[in-house]
Design an enzyme around this catalytic site. Structure first.
Site, PDB file in Angstrom:
ATOM      1  CB  ILE A  98      70.900 -31.343  26.259  1.00 16.05           C
ATOM      2  CG1 ILE A  98      70.615 -32.256  25.052  1.00 16.05           C
ATOM      3  CG2 ILE A  98      71.891 -31.958  27.223  1.00 16.05           C
ATOM      4  CD1 ILE A  98      71.834 -32.497  24.153  1.00 16.05           C
ATOM      5  CB  CYS A  99      68.414 -35.056  27.479  1.00 13.02           C
ATOM      6  SG  CYS A  99      67.848 -36.773  27.499  1.00 13.02           S
ATOM      7  CB  ALA A 100      65.532 -35.385  31.344  1.00 10.33           C
ATOM      8  N   GLY A 145      68.458 -28.534  24.056  1.00 14.19           N
ATOM      9  CA  GLY A 145      68.763 -29.592  23.102  1.00 14.19           C
ATOM     10  C   GLY A 145      67.857 -30.783  23.348  1.00 14.19           C
TER      11      GLY A 145
END
Length: 178
Positions: A98-100, A145
């Site tokens: 998720i994210c980075a 995500g």
């Protein structure tokens, strides 16, 4: 019992890691936090100190899911973790980021020909992926995500993958998400 590992490095996004652990534990998944720093105490991006369950070198990789939270790109620097991710994904087991953190999967070639999402600005690191901008994307055994505010949908998707939709719906209902 289904099992999962989530990897922590200094600078990790607390909500992405800890809310995911919380949701999976509520759903009766045996999830362990794994420090890749060489010490059990890991400091998040908002200066929360967390004690990991286990150090990377002692982790049992006989699990059903590997999870990478974002907040930093430092997980991409851990070569042994990247080797484990590639080996794990090759068996067809689920890998989530998720994210980075989807950048790690992109750099490993695990997103080639797949749909994926990441924090805005990190799409350029999702080598070979079709970037959707969706909250959560499941493509085969890869789950990605978008970011912190979308952690609950991400975690509930992981729970559904491991325990089924009834378990995920029940946890969502208990948490007043649905």
């Amino acid at each position: 019992m289904k099992k999962a590992l989530i990897f922590l490095v200094d600078g990790f996004e607390e909500i992405e890691a800890l809310a995911t652990v919380d949701v999976l534990r509520r759903g009766k998944v045996g999830i362990h936090t794994v420090s890749v720093t060489g010490k059990k105490e890991v400091t998040g991006s908002h200066h929360m100190q967390v004690t990991a369950d286990v150090l990377f070198e002692h982790a049992d990789f006989n699990v059903d899911l590997l999870i990478l939270p974002g907040g930093t790109t430092a997980l991409n620097d851990h070569e042994e973790l990247k080797k484990k991710i590639v080996e794990f994904a090759a068996t067809g087991k689920d890998v989530a980021a998720i994210c980075a953190a989807p950048m790690v999967l992109g750099g490993l070639g695990l997103l080639n020909g797949k749909r994926a999402t990441a924090y805005p600005g990190f799409e350029k690191y999702l080598t070979g992926a079709t970037c959707t901008g969706e909250a959560v994307v499941v493509d085969g055994n890869i789950i990605t995500g978008r970011g912190p505010g979308l952690t609950l949908p991400f975690a509930l998707t992981l729970l559904e993958r491991l325990q089924g939709s009834i378990a995920a719906d029940e946890v969502a209902k208990q948490m007043l998400v649905k």
